[in-house]
Motif scaffolding. Structure first.
Motif, PDB file in Angstrom:
ATOM      1  N   UNK A   1       0.800  -1.206   0.000  1.00  0.00           N
ATOM      2  CA  UNK A   1       0.060  -0.074  -0.086  1.00  0.00           C
ATOM      3  C   UNK A   1       0.839   1.417  -0.006  1.00  0.00           C
ATOM      4  N   UNK A   2       0.253   2.255  -0.538  1.00  0.00           N
ATOM      5  CA  UNK A   2       0.861   3.641  -0.503  1.00  0.00           C
ATOM      6  C   UNK A   2       0.412   4.355   0.617  1.00  0.00           C
ATOM      7  N   UNK A   3       0.640   5.629   1.067  1.00  0.00           N
ATOM      8  CA  UNK A   3       0.308   6.457   2.254  1.00  0.00           C
ATOM      9  C   UNK A   3      -1.147   6.323   2.348  1.00  0.00           C
ATOM     10  N   UNK A   4      -1.953   6.763   1.213  1.00  0.00           N
ATOM     11  CA  UNK A   4      -3.339   6.811   1.408  1.00  0.00           C
ATOM     12  C   UNK A   4      -3.876   5.438   1.424  1.00  0.00           C
ATOM     13  N   UNK A   5      -3.524   4.625   0.665  1.00  0.00           N
ATOM     14  CA  UNK A   5      -4.193   3.220   0.813  1.00  0.00           C
ATOM     15  C   UNK A   5      -3.929   2.573   2.277  1.00  0.00           C
TER      16      UNK A   5
ATOM     17  N   UNK B   1      -4.287  -9.659   6.029  1.00  0.00           N
ATOM     18  CA  UNK B   1      -3.506 -10.902   5.310  1.00  0.00           C
ATOM     19  C   UNK B   1      -3.103 -10.546   3.894  1.00  0.00           C
ATOM     20  N   UNK B   2      -3.612  -9.826   3.491  1.00  0.00           N
ATOM     21  CA  UNK B   2      -3.410  -9.510   1.919  1.00  0.00           C
ATOM     22  C   UNK B   2      -3.061  -8.096   1.526  1.00  0.00           C
ATOM     23  N   UNK B   3      -2.597  -7.121   2.595  1.00  0.00           N
ATOM     24  CA  UNK B   3      -1.966  -5.980   2.276  1.00  0.00           C
ATOM     25  C   UNK B   3      -0.712  -5.555   3.252  1.00  0.00           C
ATOM     26  N   UNK B   4       0.225  -4.846   2.795  1.00  0.00           N
ATOM     27  CA  UNK B   4       1.388  -4.644   3.579  1.00  0.00           C
ATOM     28  C   UNK B   4       1.337  -2.888   3.689  1.00  0.00           C
ATOM     29  N   UNK B   5       1.437  -2.457   5.059  1.00  0.00           N
ATOM     30  CA  UNK B   5       1.337  -1.044   5.259  1.00  0.00           C
ATOM     31  C   UNK B   5       2.437  -0.414   4.591  1.00  0.00           C
ATOM     32  N   UNK B   6       2.610   0.955   4.508  1.00  0.00           N
ATOM     33  CA  UNK B   6       3.711   1.891   3.631  1.00  0.00           C
ATOM     34  C   UNK B   6       5.054   1.293   3.890  1.00  0.00           C
ATOM     35  N   UNK B   7       5.275   1.337   4.906  1.00  0.00           N
ATOM     36  CA  UNK B   7       6.780   0.753   5.280  1.00  0.00           C
ATOM     37  C   UNK B   7       7.014  -0.647   5.822  1.00  0.00           C
ATOM     38  N   UNK B   8       6.112  -1.370   5.621  1.00  0.00           N
ATOM     39  CA  UNK B   8       6.098  -2.713   6.049  1.00  0.00           C
ATOM     40  C   UNK B   8       5.313  -3.249   7.281  1.00  0.00           C
TER      41      UNK B   8
END
Length: 771
Positions: free
Chosen positions: A558-562, A667-674
């Motif tokens: 994900x980017x910051x907004x996501x 489980x399906x997404x990673x935050x901006x910096x992990x």
């Protein structure tokens, strides 16, 4: 009492916590040198895997000692064993130290001499390193060479050390030198994380040196240990790295290890007496030899809905499934071709294998056209792929050879109807509707195009309408969560009919959207015991899932907004679900009516954000987020129905659905910096509590709407009602954000518990909502 190697290493562990201060350098170095000397004295020769593990520890200590000595040197320009680690010297120390502990803890033989105290486990696994194009090329070749050189060495050992040992030794030395040189050229975080793998004094270099020594001294035990270590190390690196396009190295490892050679002859604990044995006799195959790491099943799974390709990778999703499909089939092709060359087949089996090889050639040739939505190419791809499955599964000998751990390597895809859909096709029961859904899944293999779209849409319309009728006629079958799940299926079929089916030929991610949607629908059925039982009745079975794969889906980066969106989605979903359960039990009619407006506004804001992302984000998450015809839409509708009818069980099922969505997202997404999202979070801060910093700035607007009337009610008592207009205007003038501004036509914040029992605005609670 004299200190042991374990005592010295544990002392170094304690001193390294928090960083290596200038006053600790000499003490830590002294500890580590002492460990190294003691272990070296206990290891006169490498004869087995435990001995090799000890040698790896001894050599990796060289790297850790050098890193500790430079821990307080300038962060750039200072070379550590020829490598500029920059600001990541500390990371190097941490990785090597933990790796040494892991090696010891994984080998009981090592622990008998050296048993360092384990460190606490990490809450989340380390984020895979995203390789550059050059690093991808290197790692791919390194994985292949790590395995193939070992296999050649094992073959020589199995044959009594007869063969071109000198030539192979030269190849191993070249491999070792090139690996070391590449790592030295990278520096920075790459070297800090992996030099204890790639360097001559790392795991790879130590194993390569042992392999050379074992070949030259005819030590079968040392060769076998080195071969096993090189293969294991290649798999370990593959799991910790991602290709430049975001893809996994799993296929590379599987292909490289498909030709693994089993040690035979000799003494596994020491040098052989000159005896030896050959490898497996030609013409003899065993069950599982045609399993091919389950990669053909992976190809079938990703073929549903068609193959897709993006020129630009987004969200670490790679460039598409076309390359993955090609790699899967090429692995099978390589394995079968080698078996044919080894005379492993005769008679009918040889004929059938040649048929499969011809079909693979046809399928591979059709991939480019299928990606471009060419109907003829997609049809050729589907026909060839299904013929491969039918050929293997209808040959008892080949079918048996493809089975490993009770899983056939060429599982059937969802089946086509024996007779095309017509007015007489049974469609009254859930199982019969599932059989028609399977027909749509089957027809979508290879892609949806102008030729097969009418038949697929006819299937899906029949399933949708039939399921709605079944739910209305037999409501007792669809109570609680089962009803929510059935409604979700109806909604997602609508999404397919009205959205995804119409995107082919225009949207390069259309096939990805269909694949996710179809797989999700069959997962819903499989995950609900009631639906799963109804899916098979009176000799009819439907809602068949695509074959399972061992390839782990790559999380969306994900980017910051996501990142903020998902954190808000998790937190607000959890809090809204809890509030709904309170209201159905004790809420007034006015509170429930206001809360329903809140739910509708929240759903609308979620939909708006999803629509704004486009591309592969929508392809992956439309079936979760996109309006009424999504998982969110079904859960919101069920929650509203439960509130309006005072059905507490239905409200709880919907609230559970909200939380299941949070779990799925996590489980399906990673935050901006992990790191990871916390699926149990009830504020944005909570939801990001397990994410790696730095975190993105707090969102300007939230998914849960607050009405203009509520803002007026929240103002100080002396503020006139007329002040409402400027408040709304000010909100509209706030800095732009990719997160849609909340709608302003919905609930009083009192419904969300943002007022105290005196009717005054509770600012602390408001800020707590988004942290």
């Amino acid at each position: 009492m004299a200190l042991t190697a374990t005592d010295l290493f544990n002392d170094a562990t304690t001193r390294e916590i928090g960083g290596v201060g200038p006053d600790q350098v000499n003490l830590i170095v002294s500890d580590l040198i002492g460990v190294q000397q003691m272990l070296s004295a206990a290891l006169p020769q490498v004869n087995n895997l435990t001995d090799l593990h000890m040698q790896v520890i001894i050599n990796q200590l060289n790297e850790e000692i050098a890193s500790v000595e430079n821990a307080n040197a300038p962060t750039t320009g200072t070379l550590t064993l020829g490598t500029d680690l920059g600001q990541f010297v500390g990371r190097s120390i941490n990785d090597i130290h933990r790796d040494i502990i892991d090696i010891a803890q994984g080998d009981a033989g090592v622990q008998a001499l050296f048993n360092p105290t384990p460190l606490p486990d990490l809450n989340t696994p380390p984020a895979p390193f995203h390789d550059s194009a050059d690093q991808t090329t290197f790692v791919t070749q390194w994985i292949q060479d790590s395995n193939h050189l070992g296999q050649m060495a094992q073959t020589i050992a199995n044959n009594g050390f007869t063969g071109d040992i000198a030539g192979l030794v030269q190849q191993i030395q070249t491999f070792n030198n090139n690996s070391n040189a590449f790592d030295m050229s990278q520096g920075g975080l790459f070297s800090a994380r992996f030099w204890n793998e790639f360097r001559t004094d790392g795991t790879s270099g130590t194993a390569a040196t042992a392999l050379i020594e074992g070949l030259q001294t005819h030590n079968a035990g040392e060769v076998a240990a080195a071969v096993e270590q090189l293969a294991a190390n290649s798999a370990d690196v593959a799991s910790n790295n991602r290709m430049a396009d975001g893809g996994s190295y799993a296929d590379v490892v599987a292909a490289a290890q498909a030709t693994a050679v089993t040690p035979t002859g000799g003494d596994p604990g020491g040098p052989p007496d000159g005896g030896g044995g050959g490898g497996p006799a030609a013409g003899v195959l065993n069950p599982g030899d045609l399993y091919f790491a389950n990669m053909f099943n992976d190809a079938t799974r990703i073929l549903e809905g068609g193959l897709w390709h993006n020129n630009v990778s987004v969200g670490n999703q790679g460039h598409g499934t076309d390359g993955r499909y090609i790699a899967d089939l090429q692995l099978v092709q390589t394995g079968l071709t080698a078996d044919v060359a080894a005379n492993d087949f005769a008679g009918d089996q040889l004929t059938h294998v040649n048929t499969v090889l011809a079909d693979i050639t046809t399928a591979l040739a059709a991939v480019p056209g299928a990606v471009n939505n060419d109907p003829n190419a997609e049809s050729a791809l589907r026909t060839a792929h299904l013929d491969i499955i039918n050929t293997i599964e209808n040959d008892p000998v080949l079918q048996a050879l493809s089975i490993k751990d009770d899983n056939p390597g060429f599982n059937f895809a969802p089946p086509e109807l024996a007779t095309p859909l017509n007015a007489n096709t049974p469609h009254a029961t859930f199982a019969e509707l599932g059989a028609i859904f399977d027909d749509a899944q089957s027809k979508s293999l290879g892609g949806i195009n102008a030729n097969n779209l009418p038949a697929i849409q006819a299937d899906l319309q029949t399933v949708r309408d039939g399921l709605v009728t079944l739910m209305n006629d037999h409501p007792q079958l669809f109570g609680g969560a089962t009803g929510v799940h059935a409604s979700t299926i109806v909604d997602q079929i609508n999404l397919q009919l009205n959205n995804f089916d119409n995107q082919y030929g225009f949207n390069p991610d259309a096939a990805k959207a269909t694949n996710d949607n179809f797989l999700d629908i069959t997962d819903i059925v499989a995950g609900d015991d009631n639906l799963a039982n109804m899916a098979s009745a009176n000799g009819v079975t439907g809602w068949t899932g695509a074959p399972f794969t061992d390839v782990v889906p790559v999380q969306y980066q994900d980017n910051a907004d996501q990142t903020n969106f998902w954190a808000d989605f998790i937190a607000s979903g959890n809090t809204l679900g809890a509030r709904a359960e309170q209201l159905v039990a004790t809420g007034s009619a006015a509170d429930i009516a206001n809360f329903i407006q809140t739910l509708n506004g929240w759903e609308s804001n979620v939909t708006n954000f999803d629509r704004a992302q486009g591309g592969v984000f929508e392809a992956r998450f439309d079936n979760e987020l996109l309006g009424k015809d999504s998982t969110v839409g079904a859960d919101v509708a069920a929650m509203i129905q439960g509130l309006q009818t005072h059905d507490a069980a239905l409200v709880k099922a919907a609230a559970d659905g909200f939380h299941a969505n949070a779990m799925d997202v996590s489980g399906n997404n990673l935050p901006l910096n992990g790191g990871a999202f916390n699926p149990d979070g009830t504020t944005i801060v909570d939801a990001l509590s397990t994410a790696t910093g730095p975190l993105p700035p707090a969102p300007v607007s939230l998914l849960t709407p607050v009405s203009a009337a509520a803002q007026v009610a929240a103002a100080p008592a002396e503020t006139p009602v007329a002040a409402a207009a400027p408040v709304v205007q000010a909100a509209a003038a706030a800095p732009a954000s990719a997160t849609p501004a909340p709608e302003t036509s919905h609930v009083d914040v009192a419904v969300l518990g943002l007022h105290d029992d005196k009717g005054h605005f509770d600012g602390a609670n408001f800020h707590h909502l988004w942290g």
